[in-house]
Scaffold this motif. Structure first.
Motif, PDB file in Angstrom:
ATOM      1  N   LEU A  85       0.818  -1.207   0.000  1.00 33.33           N
ATOM      2  CA  LEU A  85       0.000   0.000   0.000  1.00 33.33           C
ATOM      3  C   LEU A  85       0.856   1.263   0.000  1.00 33.33           C
ATOM      4  N   ALA A  86       1.989   1.235   0.678  1.00 35.13           N
ATOM      5  CA  ALA A  86       2.875   2.396   0.691  1.00 35.13           C
ATOM      6  C   ALA A  86       3.429   2.673  -0.700  1.00 35.13           C
ATOM      7  N   LYS A  87       3.716   1.623  -1.451  1.00 31.19           N
ATOM      8  CA  LYS A  87       4.228   1.803  -2.819  1.00 31.19           C
ATOM      9  C   LYS A  87       3.153   2.429  -3.706  1.00 31.19           C
ATOM     10  N   GLY A 112       2.658   6.059  -2.810  1.00 30.24           N
ATOM     11  CA  GLY A 112       3.709   6.907  -3.349  1.00 30.24           C
ATOM     12  C   GLY A 112       3.449   7.283  -4.795  1.00 30.24           C
ATOM     13  N   ASP A 113       2.972   6.318  -5.567  1.00 32.24           N
ATOM     14  CA  ASP A 113       2.657   6.581  -6.977  1.00 32.24           C
ATOM     15  C   ASP A 113       1.480   7.548  -7.123  1.00 32.24           C
ATOM     16  N   LEU A 114       0.597   7.555  -6.129  1.00 31.27           N
ATOM     17  CA  LEU A 114      -0.605   8.400  -6.173  1.00 31.27           C
ATOM     18  C   LEU A 114      -0.394   9.767  -5.523  1.00 31.27           C
ATOM     19  N   GLY A 115       0.772   9.977  -4.931  1.00 34.07           N
ATOM     20  CA  GLY A 115       1.018  11.232  -4.233  1.00 34.07           C
ATOM     21  C   GLY A 115       0.348  11.311  -2.878  1.00 34.07           C
ATOM     22  N   VAL A 116       0.125  10.158  -2.256  1.00 36.03           N
ATOM     23  CA  VAL A 116      -0.513  10.078  -0.932  1.00 36.03           C
ATOM     24  C   VAL A 116       0.523   9.633   0.092  1.00 36.03           C
ATOM     25  N   ASP A 173      11.880   1.812   5.517  1.00 38.47           N
ATOM     26  CA  ASP A 173      12.384   1.210   4.277  1.00 38.47           C
ATOM     27  C   ASP A 173      11.280   0.951   3.259  1.00 38.47           C
ATOM     28  N   VAL A 174      10.061   0.661   3.727  1.00 36.50           N
ATOM     29  CA  VAL A 174       8.977   0.370   2.778  1.00 36.50           C
ATOM     30  C   VAL A 174       8.182   1.618   2.395  1.00 36.50           C
ATOM     31  N   GLY A 175       8.599   2.784   2.894  1.00 31.81           N
ATOM     32  CA  GLY A 175       7.978   4.023   2.445  1.00 31.81           C
ATOM     33  C   GLY A 175       6.944   4.639   3.357  1.00 31.81           C
TER      34      GLY A 175
END
Length: 305
Positions: free
Chosen positions: A147-149, A152-156, A233-235
């Motif tokens: 979900l963190a990845k 990140g792609d969505l700008g959230v 590490d996972v964002g």
């Protein structure tokens, strides 16, 4: 990594409530969520103090969110939620019906009581204006990473539950009132006598959970001391610290040191247990087989999991 103070889950006297947020002005936290999450009957006792509290926190350099109720049912509650939007502060929704009060395109945050379990849910919320999401505390580390990845792609930005008794359920019935032989409508604010919730034991006297009015909480205090590097590490962008009646600013300082690398793995938990002997810590939802597990007690290095 940022630190967020979540909404107070308990019912405190108004002066205690104000003093708590006054102290947070000087605490090493980045974001504070203000307002009533659990029971709308508590709100009138401190509602008139919220504007000054928000102003003080903003002047101190904090980002401020306003929480919605966890369960919006009554007409007066719907009116209260509509008024949140008019205060000019980012709203953190903990009930999806809150979306009906937000103007189209309005940015908002999502609290941990919304079931953001999948990439599609996260994407849909982002499309509606979500810019910050605190994930449900029962998610394992693998799901947090996925979900963190996507976030990140969505700008959230993504946040996880960092410390405090875990919110497990909200009910239409008030456990505290029933314990005292009262109805929910005539509860007489039975929950005010338990500033951190009322511990519940099983029939064989084992610690089981905690009641807080209409809310069920974990008996243990979730603690991410063992997983902070993994989460970074996972964002994960932020950790959420849930208010407690004693030693909270000191807890914020410990987490700030731990996140900044001034404390090693395990040192934070040692400080917490030394300050509150008998406290139960847990981190099993993230890296264990059950939520109540505590990897620190097992001598585990969760970085290898």
């Amino acid at each position: 990594m940022e630190l967020t103070v979540g909404p107070n889950q308990f019912f405190w006297p108004a002066d205690t409530w104000s003093a708590f947020y006054d102290a947070l002005e000087n605490a090493p936290v980045d974001r504070v969520v203000v307002g009533e999450l659990v029971c709308s009957k508590r709100l009138p006792f401190y509602q008139d103090r919220i504007p000054d509290t928000i102003s003080g926190l903003i002047d101190a350099g904090k980002t401020v969110f306003l929480t919605s109720l966890a369960m919006i049912t009554l007409k007066r509650e719907r009116k209260l939620m509509a008024e949140l939007v008019e205060m000019g502060v980012t709203v953190e929704i903990n009930d999806l019906t809150m979306l009906s009060y937000l103007p189209q395109g309005c940015d908002f945050a999502v609290g941990p009581l919304v079931n953001v379990y999948s990439e599609s849910t996260l994407s849909w919320l982002a499309s509606r204006g979500a810019r910050h999401v605190c994930l449900p505390p029962e998610l394992p580390l693998g799901s947090v990473e996925v979900l963190a990845k996507v976030a990140g792609d969505l700008g959230v930005s993504v946040e996880v539950w960092g410390h405090g008794r875990l919110p497990l359920a909200i009910s239409g019935r008030c456990y505290h009132a029933r314990l005292h032989g009262r109805s929910k409508d005539n509860c007489q604010f039975a929950c005010e006598d338990d500033s951190d919730g009322l511990d519940v034991a099983s029939l064989d006297e084992q610690p089981f959970m905690t009641m807080n009015g209409v809310q069920t909480l974990s008996h243990s205090y979730a603690c991410t001391d063992q997983q902070i590097e993994l989460l970074a590490d996972v964002g994960v962008a932020a950790l959420r610290l849930s208010p407690q009646s004693e030693g909270f600013t000191q807890l914020c300082e410990l987490y700030r040191k731990r996140v900044d690398g001034a404390l090693g793995i395990g040192a934070l938990a040692e400080e917490v247990t030394a300050a509150a002997p008998g406290i139960r810590l847990s981190d099993g939802f993230l890296t264990g087989s059950s939520g109540a597990e505590w990897s620190g007690a097992l001598g585990c290095d969760t970085r290898k999991q």
